[in-house]
Design a protein around this motif. Structure first.
Motif, short mmCIF file in Angstrom:
data_model
loop_
_atom_site.label_atom_id
_atom_site.label_comp_id
_atom_site.label_asym_id
_atom_site.label_seq_id
_atom_site.Cartn_x
_atom_site.Cartn_y
_atom_site.Cartn_z
N LEU A 170 7.25 1.07 -0.74
CA LEU A 170 6.30 1.31 -1.82
C LEU A 170 6.49 2.70 -2.43
CD1 LEU A 170 3.08 -0.26 -0.25
CD2 LEU A 170 4.65 -1.29 -1.90
N SER A 171 6.85 3.66 -1.60
CA SER A 171 7.10 5.01 -2.10
C SER A 171 8.33 5.04 -3.00
CB SER A 171 7.27 5.98 -0.93
OG SER A 171 6.08 6.06 -0.16
N GLN A 172 9.32 4.21 -2.69
CA GLN A 172 10.49 4.10 -3.57
C GLN A 172 10.08 3.57 -4.94
OE1 GLN A 172 13.63 1.78 -1.80
NE2 GLN A 172 14.28 3.44 -0.45
N LYS A 173 9.16 2.64 -4.95
CA LYS A 173 8.68 2.10 -6.23
C LYS A 173 8.01 3.19 -7.05
CE LYS A 173 7.99 -2.65 -4.66
NZ LYS A 173 7.19 -3.87 -4.79
N LEU A 174 7.16 3.96 -6.40
CA LEU A 174 6.48 5.04 -7.12
C LEU A 174 7.48 6.09 -7.61
CD1 LEU A 174 3.30 5.64 -4.92
CD2 LEU A 174 3.48 4.36 -7.06
N ALA A 175 8.49 6.37 -6.78
CA ALA A 175 9.50 7.35 -7.18
C ALA A 175 10.26 6.87 -8.42
CB ALA A 175 10.47 7.59 -6.03
N LEU A 176 10.54 5.58 -8.49
CA LEU A 176 11.24 5.05 -9.65
C LEU A 176 10.38 5.17 -10.91
CD1 LEU A 176 13.54 3.64 -11.08
CD2 LEU A 176 12.62 1.44 -10.29
N THR A 177 9.10 4.86 -10.80
CA THR A 177 8.23 4.99 -11.98
C THR A 177 8.16 6.45 -12.44
OG1 THR A 177 6.20 5.18 -10.64
CG2 THR A 177 6.86 2.97 -11.35
N ASP A 178 8.17 7.38 -11.49
CA ASP A 178 8.18 8.80 -11.85
C ASP A 178 9.44 9.16 -12.64
OD1 ASP A 178 5.74 9.30 -10.67
OD2 ASP A 178 6.59 10.07 -8.80
N MET A 194 5.26 -7.11 -4.32
CA MET A 194 3.93 -6.59 -4.02
C MET A 194 2.98 -7.70 -3.58
SD MET A 194 3.42 -3.39 -4.00
CE MET A 194 1.63 -3.49 -3.99
N ASP A 195 3.13 -8.89 -4.15
CA ASP A 195 2.29 -10.01 -3.74
C ASP A 195 2.38 -10.22 -2.23
OD1 ASP A 195 1.47 -10.48 -6.32
OD2 ASP A 195 2.81 -12.18 -6.66
N HIS A 196 3.58 -10.12 -1.70
CA HIS A 196 3.79 -10.35 -0.28
C HIS A 196 3.31 -9.17 0.57
CE1 HIS A 196 6.25 -13.49 -2.00
NE2 HIS A 196 6.48 -14.00 -0.81
N ILE A 197 3.66 -7.96 0.16
CA ILE A 197 3.24 -6.79 0.94
C ILE A 197 1.72 -6.66 0.93
CG2 ILE A 197 3.28 -4.27 1.06
CD1 ILE A 197 6.12 -4.31 0.03
N GLU A 198 1.12 -6.87 -0.22
CA GLU A 198 -0.33 -6.68 -0.33
C GLU A 198 -1.09 -7.66 0.56
OE1 GLU A 198 -3.18 -5.81 -4.03
OE2 GLU A 198 -2.37 -7.85 -4.04
N ILE A 199 -0.71 -8.94 0.52
CA ILE A 199 -1.46 -9.92 1.30
C ILE A 199 -1.27 -9.68 2.79
CG2 ILE A 199 0.34 -11.71 1.33
CD1 ILE A 199 -1.90 -13.77 0.95
N ALA A 200 -0.06 -9.29 3.20
CA ALA A 200 0.19 -9.00 4.62
C ALA A 200 -0.60 -7.76 5.05
CB ALA A 200 1.68 -8.79 4.86
N ALA A 201 -0.64 -6.74 4.20
CA ALA A 201 -1.36 -5.51 4.53
C ALA A 201 -2.86 -5.76 4.63
CB ALA A 201 -1.08 -4.44 3.48
N LEU A 202 -3.40 -6.54 3.70
CA LEU A 202 -4.84 -6.80 3.72
C LEU A 202 -5.24 -7.65 4.92
CD1 LEU A 202 -5.52 -7.43 -0.09
CD2 LEU A 202 -6.07 -5.40 1.26
N VAL A 203 -4.40 -8.63 5.25
CA VAL A 203 -4.68 -9.46 6.44
C VAL A 203 -4.65 -8.59 7.69
CG1 VAL A 203 -3.69 -11.23 7.93
CG2 VAL A 203 -3.98 -11.68 5.50
N ILE A 215 0.13 -0.31 -6.16
CA ILE A 215 1.00 0.21 -5.11
C ILE A 215 0.28 1.30 -4.32
CG2 ILE A 215 3.13 1.51 -4.67
CD1 ILE A 215 4.26 0.10 -7.23
N THR A 216 -0.36 2.22 -5.03
CA THR A 216 -1.07 3.32 -4.38
C THR A 216 -2.19 2.79 -3.48
OG1 THR A 216 -0.59 4.76 -6.26
CG2 THR A 216 -2.35 5.46 -4.77
N SER A 217 -2.89 1.78 -3.95
CA SER A 217 -3.98 1.19 -3.17
C SER A 217 -3.47 0.57 -1.87
CB SER A 217 -4.70 0.13 -4.01
OG SER A 217 -5.71 -0.51 -3.27
N VAL A 218 -2.35 -0.13 -1.94
CA VAL A 218 -1.80 -0.76 -0.74
C VAL A 218 -1.25 0.29 0.22
CG1 VAL A 218 -0.05 -2.36 0.14
CG2 VAL A 218 -1.33 -2.93 -1.93
#
Length: 207
Positions: A17-25, A59-68, A108-111
């Motif tokens: 997820l940090s790589q994703k944020l780095a790319l947007t930066d 993100m759909d996959h990471i988010e649902i796994a993280a929330l569970v 991303i930040t929320s997850v």
């Protein structure tokens, strides 16, 4: 030990997820807000998808796994045979999360916050064994002619691992888009962007 396993799994997902944020930066720095938002949703002719689409799907996959995982608690004996039902294929495609980079960043930040909280609770010993071993039914369509998803027995730890493993492959595609369609160079991206840990280890040993 399961507690340290969950911490490692959280760390792996946070790294992606940090790589994703780095790319947007990088996109914002290189192209400005308007240009970055346009690039985020532009379909790469080589890959046939956009950065936003790959971000949303993984993100759909990471988010649902993280929330569970974050909502899991140790099953008591009566609940041990009642796995959490997890549906990866019931997701929204083509929505604003694929096109609005700001919304994607917020998601991303929320997850990341959820994963940090989960990791900290394991480090503090409040969730050591429980979270890793909570049973899950991960539902998938195994073929396009199926009327219903198939429930696959799993655990919370296994699904956090799957989410990270799955996301790496999408980040590899995002890397191609970034280099071929976004005017970026490999040096603009974080180290090991879109590369699996096993590949990094192999290259290190063979080099």
């Amino acid at each position: 030990m399961p507690g340290s396993l969950i911490t490692s799994l959280c760390r792996a997902n946070i790294a992606i997820l940090s790589q994703k944020l780095a790319l947007t930066d990088v996109l914002l720095q290189r192209h400005g807000s308007k240009g970055a938002h346009a690039i985020f949703q532009s379909v790469c002719p080589i890959v046939g998808a956009s950065i936003g689409q790959h971000f949303r799907h993984s993100m759909d996959h990471i988010e649902i796994a993280a929330l569970v995982a974050a909502e899991s608690s140790p099953p008591c004996p009566k609940e041990a045979l009642k796995p959490i039902e997890l549906h990866y294929d019931l997701r929204v495609r083509g929505g604003t999360l694929e096109k609005d980079m700001e919304l994607s960043i917020n998601r991303i930040t929320s997850v990341i916050d959820v994963l940090h909280s989960l990791s900290n609770s394991c480090i503090e010993g409040t969730n050591e064994v429980s979270v890793a071993m909570v049973p899950v039914h991960a539902h998938f369509f195994l073929s396009s002619d199926q009327a219903f998803e198939e429930p696959l027995p799993s655990t919370v730890a296994r699904e956090l691992g799957f989410a990270a493993h799955h996301a790496i492959h999408h980040m590899a595609m995002v890397k191609i888009i970034s280099l071929q369609s976004c005017g970026l160079h490999e040096s603009d991206l974080p180290d090991h962007f879109g590369r699996a840990p096993s590949t990094i280890k192999y290259d290190g040993h063979s080099g």
